[in-house]
Design an enzyme around this catalytic site. Sequence first.
Site, PDB file in Angstrom:
ATOM      1  N   GLU A  25       8.627  -1.612  -4.087  1.00 23.40           N
ATOM      2  CA  GLU A  25       7.742  -0.100  -4.065  1.00 23.40           C
ATOM      3  C   GLU A  25       7.900   0.353  -5.382  1.00 23.40           C
ATOM      4  OE1 GLU A  25       8.458   2.418  -0.735  1.00 23.40           O
ATOM      5  OE2 GLU A  25       6.971   3.694  -1.395  1.00 23.40           O
ATOM      6  N   ASN A 172      -0.436   2.411   4.764  1.00 30.05           N
ATOM      7  CA  ASN A 172       0.729   2.259   5.198  1.00 30.05           C
ATOM      8  C   ASN A 172       1.294   3.450   5.896  1.00 30.05           C
ATOM      9  OD1 ASN A 172       3.803   1.237   4.670  1.00 30.05           O
ATOM     10  ND2 ASN A 172       3.922   3.364   3.619  1.00 30.05           N
ATOM     11  N   GLU A 173       2.080   3.273   6.844  1.00 32.18           N
ATOM     12  CA  GLU A 173       2.616   4.344   7.611  1.00 32.18           C
ATOM     13  C   GLU A 173       1.634   5.563   7.991  1.00 32.18           C
ATOM     14  OE1 GLU A 173       6.764   5.284   6.780  1.00 32.18           O
ATOM     15  OE2 GLU A 173       7.373   3.021   7.413  1.00 32.18           O
ATOM     16  N   TYR A 244      13.723  -0.106  10.591  1.00 35.67           N
ATOM     17  CA  TYR A 244      14.950  -0.178   9.879  1.00 35.67           C
ATOM     18  C   TYR A 244      16.184   0.037  10.589  1.00 35.67           C
ATOM     19  CZ  TYR A 244      12.387   0.609   5.665  1.00 35.67           C
ATOM     20  OH  TYR A 244      11.318   0.312   4.609  1.00 35.67           O
ATOM     21  N   GLU A 301       8.199  -4.074   6.689  1.00 34.35           N
ATOM     22  CA  GLU A 301       9.284  -3.489   6.155  1.00 34.35           C
ATOM     23  C   GLU A 301      10.662  -3.653   7.287  1.00 34.35           C
ATOM     24  OE1 GLU A 301       9.205   0.703   4.653  1.00 34.35           O
ATOM     25  OE2 GLU A 301       7.009   0.005   4.071  1.00 34.35           O
ATOM     26  N   GLN A 350      14.165  -3.418   0.020  1.00 31.83           N
ATOM     27  CA  GLN A 350      13.269  -3.893  -0.885  1.00 31.83           C
ATOM     28  C   GLN A 350      13.917  -4.912  -1.751  1.00 31.83           C
ATOM     29  OE1 GLN A 350      11.212  -0.645  -2.532  1.00 31.83           O
ATOM     30  NE2 GLN A 350      10.744   0.462  -0.700  1.00 31.83           N
TER      31      GLN A 350
HETATM   32  O1  AHR Z   1      11.079   1.570   1.973  1.00 31.82           O
HETATM   33  C1  AHR Z   1      11.268   2.718   1.868  1.00 31.82           C
HETATM   34  C2  AHR Z   1       9.926   3.752   2.764  1.00 31.82           C
HETATM   35  O2  AHR Z   1      10.432   3.515   4.088  1.00 31.82           O
HETATM   36  C3  AHR Z   1       8.641   3.314   2.373  1.00 31.82           C
HETATM   37  O3  AHR Z   1       8.190   3.695   1.418  1.00 31.82           O
HETATM   38  C4  AHR Z   1       8.007   3.722   3.777  1.00 31.82           C
HETATM   39  O4  AHR Z   1       7.063   2.921   4.042  1.00 31.82           O
HETATM   40  C5  AHR Z   1       9.127   3.530   4.881  1.00 31.82           C
HETATM   41  O5  AHR Z   1       9.209   4.737   5.374  1.00 31.82           O
END
Ligand code: AHR
Length: 498
Positions: A25, A172-173, A244, A301, A350
């Site tokens: 990103e 995205n999101e 995450y 992600e 990432q």
């Molecule tokens: O990876 C960091 C961020 O995490 C991304 O931009 C977003 O899609 C997610 O919240």
Amino acid sequence: MAKLYVNPNVKKGHLNPELQGHFSEHLGRCIYEGIYVGENSEIPNVNGMRTDVVEALKEIRVPVLRWPGGCFADEYHWRDGIGPKAGRKKMINTHWGGVVEDNSFGTHEFMELCRQLGCKTYINGNVGSGTVQEMSEWVEYMTFEGVSPLADLRRANGHEEPWTIDYFGVGNENWGCGGNMRPQYYGDLYRRYQTYVRTYDSKKPIRKVACGANADDYHWTDKVLETTFDHGYGFMNGLSLHYYTLPTGNWGKKGSALEFDEKDWYRTLKATLKMEELITRHGAIMDQYDPQKRIGMIIDEWGTWYDVEPGTNPGFLYQQNTMRDALVAGINLNLFNKHCDRVKMANIAQMVNVLQAVILTEGDKMIKTPTWSVFHMYSCHQDGELVESSVETRKIGAEEDVQVPNLTESVSCSKDGKLHVTLTNLSLDQAEEMECVFVQTGIKAAKGTVLTGAMNAHNTFEAPDQVHEEEFSAFTVAGDRVSFTLPACSVLHLELEV
Ligand code: AHR
């Protein structure tokens, strides 16, 4: 003694190379500095891409790369990133650190990066603040071969041939940074936007990915599918999922990447193991609409998210990477393999200098993280067939309520007929006596590599090789069995000739 049973005669599905995909990103020093330094940099580069980083990424055979975000994608206007660089718009990257984005890395540069890596392309379009026309024209700009204003513009900007878009994310999101939408509203927008993501070359169909849920938001998955599903197959090839791993489960106080204790270790691994429940439960909802599993779960992600390294820009999400991250990577890559009937792609967040990165850079220096080593060890699975396997485990942990299984595994058969076993030992202090039994299969030869170290062992720019893969040969082979001691806190790859 723990037994691992493998039945090479039972194949469970294809392991898409994309299960080991990456995400880059416009965030912190991922693209700028980490990957792209520009043609005039003193750091050795090819067309602006740092040679050291590209070479390290080629070693792990990056299969697919997602770009330009993330949250950045829903603020990205692709026209800002084409044409002569001097004329490209300078803007503020409001999401990530408020720094100036000079757009010197745009569509042409991304495609050049993928060319150098030899990987597939995954472009994420802008639904949150972009128009249908803008998205549609971007696709035309990139992929139309004939005469059209957009294809002509691409040619005028120096690229005669169309590129291939392998995957296209429609937003995205969108439940959060991508527009704070409700699932029904996003579902309707998805129907509309994806209509104009046209495949111009039928030999290269663009696979369209809808924005899926955040972690355990099962309502989102259900409602997006309910809103869109009467539209027939082909309109959606994938549905994303973001998850995450936070050691504490608390976004306000995530904890340090380097300073942690035994309890944090097991909490982190327990948090990452939740991925299995998420895949199963989102998968069960998808099964209701799509029992034939034609829509892939795209976990675009995933990875650890800690407090940033002290003294660094909080908006840059720069964190170190230890054996704990190696275990997180090994556990998740095993899980993706095990669920390959539904999971078709996964992208670690990432690739460079951000969150659970495989590469860290500082000026002209570069290090490979323990996570890089795990991707290197697991690359043997790419394009293989998952083989039936199961391992005996017991519960371990520092506290009653933070218990995890001590082992995870997956096994594949590669095109050359070799078997590949990847194992993780989650225990901090207990090595494990292992016996692998290969049903009705004689083992002719074996070799392996292992990654192990103290829980917070990591590489630095001063000591770049503290944690690295080592040859593993301390095993015995007898008929259909292989026996060895799996070190505590380790990731192992065994390659077997049968
Ligand atoms: O990876 C960091 C961020 O995490 C991304 O931009 C977003 O899609 C997610 O919240």
